[in-house]
Design a protein around this motif. Structure first.
Motif, PDB file in Angstrom:
ATOM      1  N   PRO A 165       0.851  -1.196   0.000  1.00  0.00           N
ATOM      2  CA  PRO A 165       0.000   0.000   0.000  1.00  0.00           C
ATOM      3  C   PRO A 165       0.887   1.246   0.000  1.00  0.00           C
ATOM      4  CG  PRO A 165      -0.737  -1.582   1.651  1.00  0.00           C
ATOM      5  CD  PRO A 165       0.576  -2.080   1.143  1.00  0.00           C
ATOM      6  N   PRO A 166       0.505   2.299  -0.701  1.00  0.00           N
ATOM      7  CA  PRO A 166       1.353   3.498  -0.798  1.00  0.00           C
ATOM      8  C   PRO A 166       1.827   4.027   0.542  1.00  0.00           C
ATOM      9  CG  PRO A 166      -0.487   3.669  -2.309  1.00  0.00           C
ATOM     10  CD  PRO A 166      -0.734   2.432  -1.494  1.00  0.00           C
ATOM     11  N   GLU A 167       0.951   3.951   1.559  1.00  0.00           N
ATOM     12  CA  GLU A 167       1.336   4.516   2.852  1.00  0.00           C
ATOM     13  C   GLU A 167       2.393   3.688   3.576  1.00  0.00           C
ATOM     14  OE1 GLU A 167      -2.269   1.845   3.490  1.00  0.00           O
ATOM     15  OE2 GLU A 167      -1.613   3.373   2.035  1.00  0.00           O
ATOM     16  N   LYS A 168       2.658   2.452   3.112  1.00  0.00           N
ATOM     17  CA  LYS A 168       3.649   1.600   3.763  1.00  0.00           C
ATOM     18  C   LYS A 168       4.964   1.508   2.977  1.00  0.00           C
ATOM     19  CE  LYS A 168       0.388  -1.289   6.312  1.00  0.00           C
ATOM     20  NZ  LYS A 168      -0.082  -2.673   6.599  1.00  0.00           N
ATOM     21  N   ARG A 169       5.060   2.188   1.863  1.00  0.00           N
ATOM     22  CA  ARG A 169       6.280   2.132   1.057  1.00  0.00           C
ATOM     23  C   ARG A 169       7.370   3.001   1.674  1.00  0.00           C
ATOM     24  NH1 ARG A 169       3.218   2.886  -4.797  1.00  0.00           N
ATOM     25  NH2 ARG A 169       1.903   1.020  -4.599  1.00  0.00           N
ATOM     26  N   GLY A 170       8.610   2.596   1.454  1.00  0.00           N
ATOM     27  CA  GLY A 170       9.743   3.322   1.996  1.00  0.00           C
ATOM     28  C   GLY A 170      10.999   2.483   1.860  1.00  0.00           C
ATOM     29  N   PRO A 171      12.103   2.924   2.461  1.00  0.00           N
ATOM     30  CA  PRO A 171      13.340   2.137   2.400  1.00  0.00           C
ATOM     31  C   PRO A 171      13.117   0.734   2.962  1.00  0.00           C
ATOM     32  CG  PRO A 171      13.774   4.329   3.265  1.00  0.00           C
ATOM     33  CD  PRO A 171      12.287   4.192   3.191  1.00  0.00           C
ATOM     34  N   LEU A 172      13.594  -0.247   2.247  1.00  0.00           N
ATOM     35  CA  LEU A 172      13.380  -1.638   2.645  1.00  0.00           C
ATOM     36  C   LEU A 172      14.208  -1.983   3.876  1.00  0.00           C
ATOM     37  CD1 LEU A 172      11.733  -4.022   1.572  1.00  0.00           C
ATOM     38  CD2 LEU A 172      13.739  -4.724   0.262  1.00  0.00           C
ATOM     39  N   LEU A 173      13.558  -2.579   4.895  1.00  0.00           N
ATOM     40  CA  LEU A 173      14.255  -2.996   6.111  1.00  0.00           C
ATOM     41  C   LEU A 173      14.504  -4.501   6.137  1.00  0.00           C
ATOM     42  CD1 LEU A 173      12.437  -0.915   8.890  1.00  0.00           C
ATOM     43  CD2 LEU A 173      14.494  -0.329   7.592  1.00  0.00           C
ATOM     44  N   SER A 174      13.462  -5.277   5.853  1.00  0.00           N
ATOM     45  CA  SER A 174      13.616  -6.730   5.939  1.00  0.00           C
ATOM     46  C   SER A 174      12.557  -7.441   5.120  1.00  0.00           C
ATOM     47  CB  SER A 174      13.528  -7.195   7.399  1.00  0.00           C
ATOM     48  OG  SER A 174      12.221  -6.997   7.911  1.00  0.00           O
ATOM     49  N   LEU A 175      12.844  -8.712   4.819  1.00  0.00           N
ATOM     50  CA  LEU A 175      11.908  -9.614   4.161  1.00  0.00           C
ATOM     51  C   LEU A 175      11.861 -10.887   4.985  1.00  0.00           C
ATOM     52  CD1 LEU A 175      13.296  -9.245   0.515  1.00  0.00           C
ATOM     53  CD2 LEU A 175      11.306  -8.047   1.473  1.00  0.00           C
ATOM     54  N   ASP A 208      21.341  -2.770  -0.584  1.00  0.00           N
ATOM     55  CA  ASP A 208      22.480  -3.405   0.063  1.00  0.00           C
ATOM     56  C   ASP A 208      21.980  -4.228   1.245  1.00  0.00           C
ATOM     57  OD1 ASP A 208      24.946  -4.181   0.937  1.00  0.00           O
ATOM     58  OD2 ASP A 208      25.571  -2.211   1.685  1.00  0.00           O
ATOM     59  N   GLY A 209      21.896  -5.532   1.045  1.00  0.00           N
ATOM     60  CA  GLY A 209      21.402  -6.407   2.095  1.00  0.00           C
ATOM     61  C   GLY A 209      21.811  -7.835   1.848  1.00  0.00           C
ATOM     62  N   LEU A 210      21.427  -8.741   2.732  1.00  0.00           N
ATOM     63  CA  LEU A 210      21.807 -10.137   2.575  1.00  0.00           C
ATOM     64  C   LEU A 210      20.843 -11.032   3.334  1.00  0.00           C
ATOM     65  CD1 LEU A 210      24.754 -11.028   4.951  1.00  0.00           C
ATOM     66  CD2 LEU A 210      23.572  -8.824   5.041  1.00  0.00           C
ATOM     67  N   GLN A 211      20.793 -12.286   2.905  1.00  0.00           N
ATOM     68  CA  GLN A 211      19.983 -13.280   3.582  1.00  0.00           C
ATOM     69  C   GLN A 211      20.742 -13.781   4.810  1.00  0.00           C
ATOM     70  OE1 GLN A 211      18.469 -16.297   0.985  1.00  0.00           O
ATOM     71  NE2 GLN A 211      17.192 -17.258   2.554  1.00  0.00           N
ATOM     72  N   VAL A 212      20.062 -13.824   5.970  1.00  0.00           N
ATOM     73  CA  VAL A 212      20.706 -14.220   7.220  1.00  0.00           C
ATOM     74  C   VAL A 212      20.089 -15.486   7.802  1.00  0.00           C
ATOM     75  CG1 VAL A 212      21.357 -11.841   7.738  1.00  0.00           C
ATOM     76  CG2 VAL A 212      19.187 -12.745   8.609  1.00  0.00           C
ATOM     77  N   HIS A 213      19.047 -15.977   7.156  1.00  0.00           N
ATOM     78  CA  HIS A 213      18.309 -17.149   7.640  1.00  0.00           C
ATOM     79  C   HIS A 213      17.495 -17.643   6.460  1.00  0.00           C
ATOM     80  CE1 HIS A 213      15.182 -19.376   9.900  1.00  0.00           C
ATOM     81  NE2 HIS A 213      16.060 -19.431  10.899  1.00  0.00           N
ATOM     82  N   ARG A 214      17.109 -18.887   6.460  1.00  0.00           N
ATOM     83  CA  ARG A 214      16.347 -19.385   5.321  1.00  0.00           C
ATOM     84  C   ARG A 214      15.013 -18.647   5.174  1.00  0.00           C
ATOM     85  NH1 ARG A 214      13.961 -25.356   7.062  1.00  0.00           N
ATOM     86  NH2 ARG A 214      12.692 -24.653   8.819  1.00  0.00           N
ATOM     87  N   LEU A 235      20.132 -10.382  15.087  1.00  0.00           N
ATOM     88  CA  LEU A 235      20.450  -9.033  14.618  1.00  0.00           C
ATOM     89  C   LEU A 235      19.328  -8.096  15.053  1.00  0.00           C
ATOM     90  CD1 LEU A 235      21.773  -9.646  10.980  1.00  0.00           C
ATOM     91  CD2 LEU A 235      23.123  -9.162  13.036  1.00  0.00           C
ATOM     92  N   ARG A 236      19.685  -7.084  15.842  1.00  0.00           N
ATOM     93  CA  ARG A 236      18.699  -6.088  16.259  1.00  0.00           C
ATOM     94  C   ARG A 236      18.581  -5.037  15.148  1.00  0.00           C
ATOM     95  NH1 ARG A 236      16.659  -4.150  21.095  1.00  0.00           N
ATOM     96  NH2 ARG A 236      16.376  -6.375  21.476  1.00  0.00           N
ATOM     97  N   LEU A 237      17.363  -4.836  14.650  1.00  0.00           N
ATOM     98  CA  LEU A 237      17.145  -3.873  13.581  1.00  0.00           C
ATOM     99  C   LEU A 237      16.812  -2.498  14.159  1.00  0.00           C
ATOM    100  CD1 LEU A 237      15.153  -5.907  10.900  1.00  0.00           C
ATOM    101  CD2 LEU A 237      17.608  -5.830  11.368  1.00  0.00           C
ATOM    102  N   SER A 246      20.926 -17.875  11.232  1.00  0.00           N
ATOM    103  CA  SER A 246      21.175 -19.321  11.306  1.00  0.00           C
ATOM    104  C   SER A 246      22.650 -19.605  11.052  1.00  0.00           C
ATOM    105  CB  SER A 246      20.302 -20.061  10.288  1.00  0.00           C
ATOM    106  OG  SER A 246      20.655 -19.697   8.965  1.00  0.00           O
ATOM    107  N   ARG A 247      23.098 -20.779  11.481  1.00  0.00           N
ATOM    108  CA  ARG A 247      24.507 -21.143  11.350  1.00  0.00           C
ATOM    109  C   ARG A 247      24.977 -21.087   9.900  1.00  0.00           C
ATOM    110  NH1 ARG A 247      24.906 -26.448  15.363  1.00  0.00           N
ATOM    111  NH2 ARG A 247      24.429 -25.335  17.333  1.00  0.00           N
TER     112      ARG A 247
END
Length: 261
Positions: A165-175, A208-214, A235-237, A246-247
């Motif tokens: 939704p337009p009101e929730k768009r912004g810089p991506l933090l996590s997926l 600029d990001g990376l996968q940290v868990h499956r 990881l504290r965001l 994950s290992r």
């Protein structure tokens, strides 16, 4: 969570039912059809009953059709190519909506739902419309995922953020993956998008990001620092959430400089 087609259909239906934009669209279609009186309804119903008829029909067709389509598509997708699963799902929607319309017409117009000619005529109209709408949704999804070829510089993850939704768009933090959905989070909130985590990460190219868990991907700029909880690395965001590492991904997280060596 229970990863079943029924669970996913309920979830999608709940999302649609709580969307003001969806309700505005459904009511607009019902009003337009009620005023124009297609399929002979202008000759058989006075204005107010005709408006009520088409608004109720539009709402029930959209919401029930969406639930049936999501259920059928999620059930068939592991067994069939995606396009075939989508077409079969559209056909299932057409069958269900034909039955609903036949029942409504029986109560309002006294038409027998067992009349073969009426059923075939109704299914010919409803089935074709259901297939066209289903294909249109698939095409829109494909267009959303297509990179912009214009000379303008595309914003990172723009194709992914357009699904919010337009009101929730912004810089991506996590997926974060949950069932067949991905929870996409920005500083303005989060929303569920029906797709695989791997596809969401691909659409996040440029961030600029990376996968940290499956089940988790994070933007480097969103990481405030590492912490441990019961021996588990987290990881504290910047928004206060903790994402587990994950290992399998510890080395990649160290190489990215997110935790000390």
């Amino acid at each position: 969570m229970t990863d079943t087609p029924l669970h996913l259909a309920k979830r999608e239906l709940q999302r649609l039912l709580t969307s003001p934009k969806v309700w505005i669209g459904v009511l607009a279609v019902g009003l337009i059809a009620g005023l124009s009186g297609p399929f002979g309804t202008i000759d058989h119903l006075s204005p107010l009953p005709r408006l009520i008829y088409w608004i109720l029909l539009s709402a029930s067709a959209f919401f029930i059709g969406s639930g049936v389509g999501t259920f059928a598509h999620c059930a068939l997708r592991p067994r069939l190519p995606d396009l075939v699963a989508t077409l079969v799902a559209g056909l299932c929607v057409g069958i269900v909506l034909t039955a609903i319309l036949a029942a409504i017409n029986r109560e309002i117009f006294g038409i027998s739902p067992l009349d073969p000619e009426h059923l075939l005529g109704t299914f010919a109209n409803v089935g074709v419309i259901s297939l066209i709408v289903t294909l249109a949704f698939v095409a829109f999804d494909r267009l959303d995922e297509t990179p912009d070829d214009t000379p303008q510089t595309p914003r990172p993850a723009d194709a992914l953020l357009r699904r919010l939704p337009p009101e929730k768009r912004g810089p991506l933090l996590s997926l974060s993956a949950t069932d067949h959905y991905v929870e996409v989070t920005t500083p303005n909130g989060s929303d569920l998008v029906l797709m695989r985590l791997s596809d969401a990460i691909e659409l996040a190219t440029g961030v600029d990001g990376l996968q940290v868990h499956r089940s988790h991907w994070v933007a480097r700029a969103a990481v405030a620092g590492p912490r441990r909880e019961n021996g588990r690395l987290m990881l504290r965001l910047t928004d206060g959430r903790d994402i587990p590492v994950s290992r399998t991904y510890v080395s990649a997280v160290k190489d990215a400089g997110l935790i000390p060596e």
